[in-house]
Write an enzyme that holds these catalytic residues in place. Structure first.
Site, short mmCIF file in Angstrom:
data_model
loop_
_atom_site.label_atom_id
_atom_site.label_comp_id
_atom_site.label_asym_id
_atom_site.label_seq_id
_atom_site.Cartn_x
_atom_site.Cartn_y
_atom_site.Cartn_z
N ALA A 32 0.30 -1.41 -0.11
CA ALA A 32 -0.22 -0.44 0.17
C ALA A 32 1.44 0.92 0.07
CB ALA A 32 -1.04 0.08 1.15
N LYS A 92 4.50 -8.36 -6.59
CA LYS A 92 3.68 -6.49 -6.65
C LYS A 92 5.27 -5.88 -7.49
CE LYS A 92 0.90 -7.65 -2.53
NZ LYS A 92 1.17 -6.86 -0.92
N CYS A 140 0.65 -10.62 4.72
CA CYS A 140 1.27 -10.76 3.30
C CYS A 140 2.64 -11.86 3.26
CB CYS A 140 1.87 -9.95 2.61
SG CYS A 140 0.34 -8.72 2.35
N ARG A 193 -6.46 -1.36 -0.85
CA ARG A 193 -6.09 -0.52 -0.85
C ARG A 193 -4.71 0.14 -1.50
NH1 ARG A 193 -5.33 -5.15 2.00
NH2 ARG A 193 -2.97 -6.00 2.30
N ASP A 224 6.45 -3.34 6.72
CA ASP A 224 5.43 -4.09 7.78
C ASP A 224 6.37 -4.96 8.56
OD1 ASP A 224 5.45 -6.65 6.61
OD2 ASP A 224 3.77 -6.12 5.67
N ASN A 225 7.83 -4.68 8.49
CA ASN A 225 7.77 -5.41 9.60
C ASN A 225 9.25 -5.47 10.56
OD1 ASN A 225 10.80 -7.50 8.59
ND2 ASN A 225 9.18 -7.22 7.22
N ASP A 260 10.12 -6.53 -3.81
CA ASP A 260 8.64 -6.84 -2.91
C ASP A 260 8.98 -8.49 -2.93
OD1 ASP A 260 5.93 -7.55 -1.79
OD2 ASP A 260 6.30 -5.72 -0.65
#
Length: 232
Positions: free
Chosen positions: A46, A95, A198, A82, A142-143, A71
């Site tokens: 996102a 992605k 994900c 999103r 996201d980590n 990614d």
């Protein structure tokens, strides 16, 4: 150091191309540097989609420059609400590859190179020479572990970092200029208890992710499926 003076009026004058809006704000010299720059966007979810779109529309990497994006995930249907660069026809595609292709449609001069490698994995293409050749880095992760690795590499190679990340409904941004500002790793984040969905679905590489992957699989096969059968 004191801030640079604003560009002169002549530097911001329109020239009749698609970059007049960017030029009016930052001036021709900064725009030329942006177009020649080499950048690295880590993550194409996102946040990554938004950053890539902005870079393409601003004119980054359109005159000898390049944007690398990495990614490890593939596009799933749940991403479509999103991660706006993706469409139903992209389901199952990497992605990074799909995002780079969509940005090339937004701006045909935009040059992006897609990767599917983890930034800290052994044997990845992101070695010291790669980091040393960059002009700027954008985190869209996201980590916490990956964000810390990128932060360390930017501090080591003295590269500016635009740090951004999400975890559920939480998010943060931070500008890191090595030698001038605090780094992302200089502060302490709360424990990373949330497991990125994900990552679990596409590449569960640590023990906690593997356990969650097994639990999700068990739930789908032995709880949800019988429940649907019994509902009939």
């Amino acid at each position: 150091p004191p801030p640079a003076p604003p560009p002169a009026a002549a530097e911001c004058a329109p020239r009749g191309d698609r970059y007049d809006g960017t030029r009016a704000v930052i001036g021709e010299a900064a725009l030329a540097a942006l177009r020649r720059g080499r950048y690295f966007v880590v993550g194409a979810g996102a946040l990554g989609c938004e950053w890539l779109k902005c870079l393409a529309l601003l004119g980054a990497a359109t005159d000898g420059g390049v944007v690398h994006v990495t990614d490890m995930d593939q596009i799933e249907r749940s991403n479509l609400n999103r991660q706006f660069l993706f469409r139903p026809s992209d389901l199952g595609a990497p992605k990074s590859t799909a995002a780079a292709a969509k940005c090339a449609q937004l701006n045909p001069a935009f040059r992006a190179v897609a990767h599917e490698a983890a930034v800290g994995a052994p044997g990845s293409p992101f070695d010291d020479a790669f980091w040393g050749g960059l002009d700027g880095v954008i985190n869209a992760l996201d980590n916490v572990a990956a964000r810390l690795h990128v932060d360390r590499m930017c501090v080591l190679h003295r590269k500016p970092l635009l740090e951004s990340g999400t975890a559920g409904t939480k998010a943060n941004t931070q500008v890191v200029l090595p030698g001038l500002t605090a780094s992302y790793g200089a502060s302490t984040d709360p424990p990373d208890d949330d497991i990125p969905v994900c990552t679990v679905k596409a590449f569960p590489y640590v023990l906690e992710h593997c356990v969650q992957w097994a639990r999700d699989l068990f739930e789908a096969q032995f709880v949800q499926a019988p429940r649907r059968v019994n509902a009939w």
